[in-house]
Every structure is written in C-alpha cells, then in structure tokens.
Design an enzyme around this catalytic site. Structure first.
Site, PDB file in Angstrom:
ATOM      1  N   ASP A  13      31.796   4.201  73.242  1.00  8.03           N
ATOM      2  CA  ASP A  13      32.881   4.738  72.397  1.00  8.03           C
ATOM      3  C   ASP A  13      32.379   5.201  71.028  1.00  8.03           C
ATOM      4  OD1 ASP A  13      34.828   3.927  74.366  1.00  8.03           O
ATOM      5  OD2 ASP A  13      34.598   1.893  73.600  1.00  8.03           O
ATOM      6  N   LYS A  16      30.598  10.089  71.514  1.00  7.87           N
ATOM      7  CA  LYS A  16      29.608  10.948  72.183  1.00  7.87           C
ATOM      8  C   LYS A  16      30.215  12.291  72.553  1.00  7.87           C
ATOM      9  CE  LYS A  16      28.757   7.759  75.247  1.00  7.87           C
ATOM     10  NZ  LYS A  16      29.378   6.591  74.626  1.00  7.87           N
ATOM     11  N   GLY A  40      34.776   8.951  79.659  1.00  8.43           N
ATOM     12  CA  GLY A  40      35.922   9.841  79.489  1.00  8.43           C
ATOM     13  C   GLY A  40      35.712  10.773  78.317  1.00  8.43           C
ATOM     14  N   HIS A  41      35.966  12.027  78.548  1.00  6.79           N
ATOM     15  CA  HIS A  41      35.898  13.007  77.464  1.00  6.79           C
ATOM     16  C   HIS A  41      37.266  13.610  77.320  1.00  6.79           C
ATOM     17  CE1 HIS A  41      31.700  12.917  77.131  1.00  6.79           C
ATOM     18  NE2 HIS A  41      31.432  13.556  78.241  1.00  6.79           N
ATOM     19  N   GLN A 228      28.736   5.282  78.283  1.00  5.23           N
ATOM     20  CA  GLN A 228      28.687   3.920  77.737  1.00  5.23           C
ATOM     21  C   GLN A 228      27.626   3.822  76.618  1.00  5.23           C
ATOM     22  OE1 GLN A 228      28.337   3.783  81.538  1.00  5.23           O
ATOM     23  NE2 GLN A 228      30.485   4.199  81.507  1.00  5.23           N
TER      24      GLN A 228
HETATM   25  P1  GDP Z   1      32.719   8.339  73.640  1.00  9.48           P
HETATM   26  O1  GDP Z   1      33.321   7.282  74.498  1.00  9.48           O
HETATM   27  O2  GDP Z   1      31.483   7.863  72.944  1.00  9.48           O
HETATM   28  O3  GDP Z   1      32.528   9.658  74.336  1.00  9.48           O
HETATM   29  O4  GDP Z   1      33.746   8.539  72.461  1.00  9.48           O
HETATM   30  P2  GDP Z   1      34.825   9.665  72.350  1.00  9.48           P
HETATM   31  O5  GDP Z   1      34.188  10.983  72.389  1.00  9.48           O
HETATM   32  O6  GDP Z   1      35.932   9.348  73.293  1.00  9.48           O
HETATM   33  O7  GDP Z   1      35.304   9.459  70.853  1.00  9.48           O
HETATM   34  C1  GDP Z   1      36.181   8.481  70.485  1.00  9.48           C
HETATM   35  C2  GDP Z   1      37.238   9.025  69.565  1.00  9.48           C
HETATM   36  O8  GDP Z   1      36.720   9.190  68.260  1.00  9.48           O
HETATM   37  C3  GDP Z   1      37.830  10.362  69.959  1.00  9.48           C
HETATM   38  O9  GDP Z   1      39.229  10.265  69.860  1.00  9.48           O
HETATM   39  C4  GDP Z   1      37.275  11.324  68.928  1.00  9.48           C
HETATM   40  O10 GDP Z   1      38.176  12.380  68.640  1.00  9.48           O
HETATM   41  C5  GDP Z   1      37.112  10.438  67.728  1.00  9.48           C
HETATM   42  N1  GDP Z   1      36.068  10.856  66.788  1.00  9.48           N
HETATM   43  C6  GDP Z   1      34.816  11.321  67.086  1.00  9.48           C
HETATM   44  N2  GDP Z   1      34.121  11.536  65.949  1.00  9.48           N
HETATM   45  C7  GDP Z   1      34.946  11.192  64.914  1.00  9.48           C
HETATM   46  C8  GDP Z   1      34.793  11.174  63.494  1.00  9.48           C
HETATM   47  O11 GDP Z   1      33.744  11.490  62.936  1.00  9.48           O
HETATM   48  N3  GDP Z   1      35.855  10.726  62.755  1.00  9.48           N
HETATM   49  C9  GDP Z   1      37.025  10.338  63.321  1.00  9.48           C
HETATM   50  N4  GDP Z   1      37.994   9.919  62.527  1.00  9.48           N
HETATM   51  N5  GDP Z   1      37.201  10.355  64.666  1.00  9.48           N
HETATM   52  C10 GDP Z   1      36.179  10.771  65.445  1.00  9.48           C
END
Ligand code: GDP
Length: 434
Positions: A13, A16, A40-41, A228
């Site tokens: 989370d 990515k 999940g994207h 992950q």
């Molecule tokens: P993953 O599981 O690593 O792929 O994480 P996600 O891509 O689902 O990201 C998690 C959440 O964090 C998403 O809702 C993104 O929109 C949000 N997000 C990503 N980068 C930032 C950031 O720099 N600031 C904020 N506030 N939210 C972010």
C-alpha cells in the site's frame, strides 16, 4: 537501463499504483511477476460521462495506454473468473483489450474454486490467530504449485491432461475441505469448468519469456511491477505474517523468467511514514493521536475491506533491510503531504532489541516484536505542499526529512509524491534513467 523493477519497500500500500503509472508512460512493456488478484490499482478512465474509476486487480495498468504490451508472467497466480471479469469491464467502458496487448504466461498457475474455499475455511478455523489473508485462494494455489500438484493455464486447454491433474489433487483437497466443514467439489464439474475457461483464455496465452527476450533484443523498455511489499516476502518478510510469493526484486527475475543481468533499475516505493494491514509485528506503530492523524490524513483504510490500517513513523532499520534484499537504485517517497501539519515528525533511526542497538531490522516476527524504536525528531511544516513541482517548492523542513531519509538509508531519492494525482509529483531522476 532497459528493465526496471518497482518494489513496495515496506508492508504494501505504498502508493505503487501512481508510480507504476508514471513509469508506464516511459515503458514499452509492463509485467506483473508475482501475486494474484490481491493487488489493486485504482485507475481513472475517461468514460462517456466523464472520468470513471476502474479497479484492476490482475491486469497491469499499462492496459490503458494504447501502445503498451502487458504481460502476466508465470509467477502470477491467475483466477480466470477475475481476469475475464476485468476484461469484460474494460470492454464495457469502451476499452476492449486486443489479444496482442495482453499476453499471459501459459505456465501461470490457476486459482480454482476450491483454492478460494480452502483459504476462507482455514482463515475461519484460525480464529484469533488469523493471518489476514484476502480469501482469494492465492495462498492455496501457490501451495499446490510448490507441491507439484497445481493446475497451469496450459492444462485448461487439454481435457485429458486437466482430468489427470485434477485426479491427483482434488480428492485430497476435498478431504481437507470436508474436515474443515466447507463445501467439496465434483471432479467432472471442475473439468468442465476448467475447459470452459481454457477455451475463453486461449487467445491470450503465450510464451512470455520469449516475448521478453525479443523485447530486450530490440532495446525496448520493460517495467516489472511488484505487488505487496518487501516485508511481506515469503522468504525474507516477517514470516509467518507474509504473502505467499517473492515480493523482492529477485522475485521479478524468478516470476518473469528474466535473468538478473537484465535488471537495470530497482525503485523502492515507500511512504514518508509506515502502514501495515492485518496482524504481525510493526515496531513504529502508533496507537495514539498521531496514529489517528496519519490514518485520517492518509486515508489509510483498506481499499476493499475498509479495515483501518495500522500507522506509524518512517522506519529506517526496516528500510535498510529492504535495501539489503532489493538493492534499490532509488527511492520514490510517497504521501509526503500526509505529514503536513505535524509540529514534529519522527523517524525511527535504530531499534533496541533486548538492550542491544540494532541498525538493520531482522524481520523475524519474534525479534521484531521486541524491537523498541529509537526516534529522531525533526521539525514539521504546516505549508500546503500538494502543488510542489520541484524540491525548491517544498518548505525547508520537508526537504530536511527527505535528505535525512536518503542519508540514513543510503538510497538516493528519485521521486517524491505530494498528492494522489499524477501531476503532484516531483521527479528527480527520470524513469529508466532517461
Ligand atoms: P499500492 O497498493 O502500493 O499500489 O497503493 P495504491 O496505489 O493503491 O495507493 C494507495 C492510495 O494512496 C491511493 O488512493 C492513491 O491515490 C493514494 N496516494 C498515492 N500517492 C499519494 C500521495 O503522494 N499523497 C496522497 N495524499 N495520496 C497518495
């Protein structure tokens, strides 16, 4: 640098999705190499009535870029129902996926209905000591793979072969399901079910190793996107609170069938703080008002379950460990904006374990559980940073935090994310070193 791996540097989370999206622009091929539909994207797609949110769990996000080839490599476990569902959803939204834009390894293992049933039945039986699995059958599928009784996508194309595979595995699995009080599955039903999926999936199946080799020969850029995070790696994470695949950079080679010498860059994605979902040790966890603030400001609630994520300060010993196993060439620090408003920001620079100072985490559960963080306090900032485009746009204290992270971990910062949108990014080193 023609191949680049993107790895979650913490517990998943890390954001990515956004970084993968940025790198995808510069890539020719995008490859998933491990995990299954537990990733999940969230993608925003322009639909007939304006922007629409689509969540892809299995198909690489490069599918929304017209000219990219997307690969689901053999290290991924594939739930045919989920995959076909995603393809249908994309088609319904006016984005049908041509076969040549999505190639799926024939050797990827198949998540079958009893894998899901087993996952759920076992998790229920664990009660208090549950490991927080997503119940999608991913663990049991990897288990069958290692036990050499798994079903691969190519087996769904050949009735005799499929029946033979199922005859080997199903009776034993049914016995276990019955023991756990769960439903059991009929062999002939499963053969029919598998062949029907095989017929629908056949046009997408391919020799993905050969595709990657050709791409490398042509000098194309390959992006390998991890799911992950490092501390959830089956071999190097906080066992047993881990996922069932290799999430570290070496996993990209194993899962995609690429030689290690093919990998150029390894970018670690890390939040400017830490979160963890489900059980397992988490040394910098905050169970106070600061933790609540991080959770609220960072919207740290599970995307599918809505479960609050555990939140804590940035953990340098854990990052040093992540660097040891991944060999990061750079870090992407995300969600820096979430720290805005704290009068002081903390970084854990070391642990004390049984009276001894420790600089690099030993992710063993029982050791990490005893780790007491040593904190360094840095002054915070209150200015809105969500419009920052360069380091100079950041308040000095926000820059100070980034510098300190780079100094303490020994990893250069390539990219800083200051908000969820693509434009809210400070790019210091361009993707693929371009
Ligand atoms: P993953 O599981 O690593 O792929 O994480 P996600 O891509 O689902 O990201 C998690 C959440 O964090 C998403 O809702 C993104 O929109 C949000 N997000 C990503 N980068 C930032 C950031 O720099 N600031 C904020 N506030 N939210 C972010």
């Amino acid at each position: 640098m023609n191949s680049c791996v993107i790895i979650g540097a913490q517990w998943g989370d890390e954001g990515k999705g956004k970084v993968v999206d940025l790198f995808t622009e510069a890539a020719d091929l995008v490859v998933r190499f491990q995990g299954g539909n537990n990733a999940g994207h969230t993608l925003v797609v322009d639909g007939p009535e304006g922007p629409e949110k689509t969540v892809l769990h299995l198909i690489p996000s490069g599918i929304l870029h017209a000219e990219k080839t997307n690969i689901i490599a053999s290290g991924v476990v594939v739930d045919p129902e989920v995959l076909l569902g995603e393809l249908e959803e994309l088609a319904e939204r006016g984005r049908p996926v041509p076969h040549e834009r999505l190639r799926i390894s024939r050797d990827a293992h198949v998540i079958l209905p009893w894998h899901r049933a087993l996952d759920l039945a076992r998790e229920a039986a664990r009660g208090e000591s549950r490991i927080g699995t997503t119940g999608r059958g991913i663990g049991p599928t990897y288990e069958d793979r290692v036990a050499r009784r798994g079903v691969r996508l190519r087996d769904l194309l050949d009735e005799e072969r499929l029946r033979e595979r199922l005859e080997q595995v199903l009776p034993e699995r049914n016995a276990l399901l019955a023991h756990l009080g769960a439903e059991t599955f009929d062999l002939e039903d499963m053969v029919r079910h598998g062949l029907a999926f095989g017929e629908r999936l056949a046009p997408w199946l391919d020799d993905c190793g050969a595709i990657l080799e050709n791409a490398r020969r042509r000098g194309q850029r390959i992006l390998l996107e991890g799911a992950q995070g490092t501390l959830l790696d089956i071999g190097h994470g906080t066992y047993p609170f881990v996922t069932s695949s290799h999430t570290i950079s070496g996993g990209a080679c194993v899962g995609a069938g690429l030689p290690p010498s093919a990998i150029g860059g390894v970018v670690g994605i890390a939040k400017a703080y830490c979160t963890r979902v489900g059980s397992g040790p988490f040394p910098t966890e905050l169970e106070d008002a600061d933790g609540d603030t991080l959770r609220a400001n960072g919207h740290e609630f599970g995307a599918t379950t809505g479960r609050p994520r555990r939140c804590g300060w940035f953990d340098v010993p854990a990052m040093r460990f992540a660097h040891r196993v991944n060999g990061f060439t750079g870090l992407a620090i995300t969600k820096l904006d979430v720290l805005t408003g704290f009068s002081r920001v903390r970084i854990c620079t070391a642990y004390v374990v049984d009276g001894e100072r420790v600089d690099v985490a030993d992710p063993d559960g029982t050791v990490l559980e005893r780790a007491v963080p040593v904190y360094e306090d840095l002054p915070g900032w209150s200015e809105d940073i969500t419009g920052a485009q360069t380091l100079d746009d950041l308040p000095p204290h926000a820059r100070g935090l980034l510098d300190r992270i780079a100094e303490l971990t020994g990893i250069p910062v390539d990219l800083v994310s200051v908000g969820p949108n693509r434009a809210q990014t400070i790019v210091l080193t361009r993707p693929f070193g371009a």
